[in-house]
Design an enzyme around this catalytic site. Structure first.
Site, mmCIF file in Angstrom:
data_model
loop_
_atom_site.group_PDB
_atom_site.id
_atom_site.type_symbol
_atom_site.label_atom_id
_atom_site.label_comp_id
_atom_site.label_asym_id
_atom_site.label_seq_id
_atom_site.Cartn_x
_atom_site.Cartn_y
_atom_site.Cartn_z
ATOM 1 N N HIS A 140 23.791 7.945 22.651
ATOM 2 C CA HIS A 140 22.727 8.949 22.544
ATOM 3 C C HIS A 140 22.477 9.994 23.535
ATOM 4 O O HIS A 140 22.799 9.694 24.948
ATOM 5 C CB HIS A 140 21.982 8.028 21.863
ATOM 6 C CG HIS A 140 22.286 6.775 20.909
ATOM 7 N ND1 HIS A 140 22.461 6.268 20.699
ATOM 8 C CD2 HIS A 140 21.759 7.419 19.691
ATOM 9 C CE1 HIS A 140 22.489 5.361 19.349
ATOM 10 N NE2 HIS A 140 22.242 6.671 18.683
ATOM 11 N N LYS A 183 16.455 8.821 25.238
ATOM 12 C CA LYS A 183 16.569 7.340 24.257
ATOM 13 C C LYS A 183 16.021 6.523 25.417
ATOM 14 O O LYS A 183 16.657 6.000 25.826
ATOM 15 C CB LYS A 183 17.636 6.770 24.062
ATOM 16 C CG LYS A 183 17.727 5.345 22.088
ATOM 17 C CD LYS A 183 19.328 5.678 21.543
ATOM 18 C CE LYS A 183 18.832 4.496 20.569
ATOM 19 N NZ LYS A 183 17.582 4.849 19.650
#
Length: 269
Positions: free
Chosen positions: A158, A162
């Protein structure tokens, strides 16, 4: 005339919040009736469309969830665990469908949603996309078909913003693999390997998190045995897939009996 459900978006200024605002306003099946932000945020009182750098949408950003929920039939919530728990109680009070895409929730926090689910519909999933939810079902089936000669590893990637790891989707995949094997994930999960760890424990399910750049979301489930490997993979290139899934869940929940549902229910998988 068919009633068009009103939607409130929580965390409206975030990446996912803005995508949800655009998705709702682009749809002819729902209407945007509220946009929430935390108290003190500089968007409070501003038109959410203008705050996003676009045209006015006629919806001012507010920090009062109960007032916003009173006008709505559904709340779409991709925020943080503590905020989500507060929203769940208020959404239940207003009898709104509460679609939860918040990740990083503990087992205790998930259990704390149950009182709200007795009074309203909650649809919660670590990932709202059709592709990922199909991947979850495939992972369960493959894990059930293969014995422990096949090691299972879940690898996710990600963007660098995040804040939780493993991702909610990775945990969904791990749960599916564990269920396929008839074991509890908590008993077999290996989330940290560093230094001299010794040989891999037979039957463990490993997790690996990559963080970098603007990666929207990539998930691989590796089944590795001597001489062969199977890889199941999903790549999200646009957050719109999550927003569309959340909107589908909000519409699906209209008229359903109170309860705690997931995307498997929504998609009929």
């Amino acid at each position: 005339m068919t009633h068009i459900p009103g939607i409130v978006i929580t965390g409206a200024s975030g990446r996912m919040g803005q995508m949800l605002v655009r998705t709702v306003t682009d749809s002819d099946k729902v209407r945007l009736v509220g946009a929430l932000e935390r108290p003190g945020h500089d968007w409070i009182g501003r038109d959410v469309g203008e705050a996003m750098g676009g045209q006015a949408l006629g919806v001012a950003v507010t920090d009062d969830p109960l007032e916003a929920f009173a006008q709505a039939q559904a709340v779409i919530d991709f925020t943080a665990p503590a905020a989500t728990l507060g929203f769940a109680a208020l959404a239940a009070q207003a009898r709104c469908v509460h679609v939860i895409g918040t990740t990083g929730m503990t087992a205790e926090q998930i259990a704390a949603l149950e009182p709200a689910a007795r009074h309203a519909v909650i649809v919660r999933a670590g990932n709202m996309s059709l592709g990922v939810n199909l991947l979850v079902q495939l992972t369960k089936k493959v894990a059930a078909a293969l014995d422990e000669d096949f090691d299972i590893e879940v690898i996710e990637a990600h963007h660098h913003h995040k804040v939780d790891a493993p991702s909610g989707t990775a945990l969904m995949l791990g749960e599916a693999a564990a269920e396929g094997r008839g074991v509890r994930l908590d008993d077999v999960a290996d989330r940290a390997r560093d230094g001299i760890t010794g040989a891999r424990t037979r039957g463990d399910i490993g997790f690996h998190a990559i963080r970098g750049g603007d990666i929207v979301g990539e998930h691989d489930v590796l089944f590795a045995a001597p001489g062969e490997r199977i890889v199941l993979r999903h790549v999200a290139s646009d957050r719109a897939v999550f927003a569309r899934g959340a909107l589908k869940a909000a519409l699906w929940g209209q008229g359903k009996a109170p309860g705690h549902y997931d995307m498997v229910d929504v998609l009929g998988l």
